[in-house]
Write an enzyme that holds these catalytic residues in place. Sequence first.
Site, mmCIF file in Angstrom:
data_model
loop_
_atom_site.group_PDB
_atom_site.id
_atom_site.type_symbol
_atom_site.label_atom_id
_atom_site.label_comp_id
_atom_site.label_asym_id
_atom_site.label_seq_id
_atom_site.Cartn_x
_atom_site.Cartn_y
_atom_site.Cartn_z
ATOM 1 N N GLU A 16 42.055 43.699 43.742
ATOM 2 C CA GLU A 16 42.636 43.750 42.458
ATOM 3 C C GLU A 16 44.465 44.364 42.383
ATOM 4 O OE1 GLU A 16 40.839 41.501 40.682
ATOM 5 O OE2 GLU A 16 39.158 41.033 41.780
ATOM 6 N N GLY A 18 47.557 41.775 42.594
ATOM 7 C CA GLY A 18 47.883 40.596 42.646
ATOM 8 C C GLY A 18 48.365 40.160 44.001
ATOM 9 N N LYS A 19 47.484 39.817 44.957
ATOM 10 C CA LYS A 19 47.808 39.382 46.132
ATOM 11 C C LYS A 19 48.079 37.874 46.297
ATOM 12 C CE LYS A 19 44.952 41.470 48.995
ATOM 13 N NZ LYS A 19 43.704 41.989 47.829
ATOM 14 N N THR A 20 47.051 37.446 45.370
ATOM 15 C CA THR A 20 47.421 36.277 44.873
ATOM 16 C C THR A 20 47.967 35.652 44.032
ATOM 17 O OG1 THR A 20 44.172 36.247 45.497
ATOM 18 C CG2 THR A 20 45.411 34.103 44.801
ATOM 19 N N PHE A 21 48.136 36.531 43.677
ATOM 20 C CA PHE A 21 49.231 35.900 42.549
ATOM 21 C C PHE A 21 51.052 36.142 42.996
ATOM 22 C CE2 PHE A 21 52.675 37.135 39.458
ATOM 23 C CZ PHE A 21 53.008 36.536 38.054
ATOM 24 N N LYS A 41 43.539 31.606 53.032
ATOM 25 C CA LYS A 41 42.309 32.668 52.465
ATOM 26 C C LYS A 41 41.670 32.881 53.767
ATOM 27 C CE LYS A 41 41.100 35.543 49.664
ATOM 28 N NZ LYS A 41 41.739 37.461 49.162
ATOM 29 N N ASP A 58 40.411 32.164 44.209
ATOM 30 C CA ASP A 58 41.657 32.634 44.541
ATOM 31 C C ASP A 58 42.003 31.449 45.577
ATOM 32 O OD1 ASP A 58 41.942 34.875 44.042
ATOM 33 O OD2 ASP A 58 41.001 36.276 45.352
ATOM 34 N N VAL A 121 42.291 39.799 52.638
ATOM 35 C CA VAL A 121 41.065 39.918 51.445
ATOM 36 C C VAL A 121 40.810 41.846 51.312
ATOM 37 C CG1 VAL A 121 39.003 40.529 53.084
ATOM 38 C CG2 VAL A 121 38.970 39.722 51.320
ATOM 39 N N ASN A 179 54.048 45.279 41.731
ATOM 40 C CA ASN A 179 53.953 44.300 40.816
ATOM 41 C C ASN A 179 53.181 44.561 39.570
ATOM 42 O OD1 ASN A 179 52.609 41.561 39.966
ATOM 43 N ND2 ASN A 179 50.423 41.731 40.504
#
Length: 239
Positions: A16, A18-21, A41, A58, A121, A179
């Site tokens: 949580e 911001g890896k996906t962002f 992913k 994600d 992940v 981030n």
Amino acid sequence: MSTTARSLFVTGTDTEIGKTFVSCALLHGFADAGLRAAAMKPVAAGAFERDGQWHNEDADALDAAANVVLPPEIRTPYLLKAPAAPHIVAAQVGVTLDIAHIVDCHRKAMQRADIVVVEGVGGFRVPLDDTSDTADLAHALGLPVVLVVGVRLGCINHALLTADAIAKSGLVIAGWVANRIEADMRFAEENIDTVRSRLAREHHAPLLGSLPRFSPASPRGAASRLDISTLLRTLRETR
């Protein structure tokens, strides 16, 4: 596999953060640079059913940002329904998170795009089973790593420990992204400067960009704040 295809592994200092962002922002940046950009992913925990198919938030975000969308079985070889630690969920449903299978899916992905962003992940050492973790996955893929640092209290320690773990795995840190996940954090810039100095000195890892807290989230807007040209140059040099 294309002789010019490139790839990178995105990890973070925690879950949580911001890896996906950041992965989505990278995909937009690569597309803007004229590249066919795809995303993986490999392991996703937490799924919902829509129109008879299982989705992960994600993974769907990565598909929306990519300009080459991979088949779901290549993009996410292991989609687990429960939103919990993947090795626990996998064990409960009798699934083996096979690193060799993920590597094979990555090989297929590389045949379809100019660049493949692989999002991990959780953090860098999330277990996949009793003996292996996502560090082993990153090592098996042999990819340069982009480290996402969630800028909050404790981020300096988390960043340095994660960078050391990446280096210990024999992998190159292609760069890192700051981030801002806490908009009102005190001394945020001072924290970022400290991480920048230490990672440059100890790991030769450049800061690829410092992202403010976007509201609403805008991966495309974040892409313009990332140094995509430096990252691409590093990826060429580490082939």
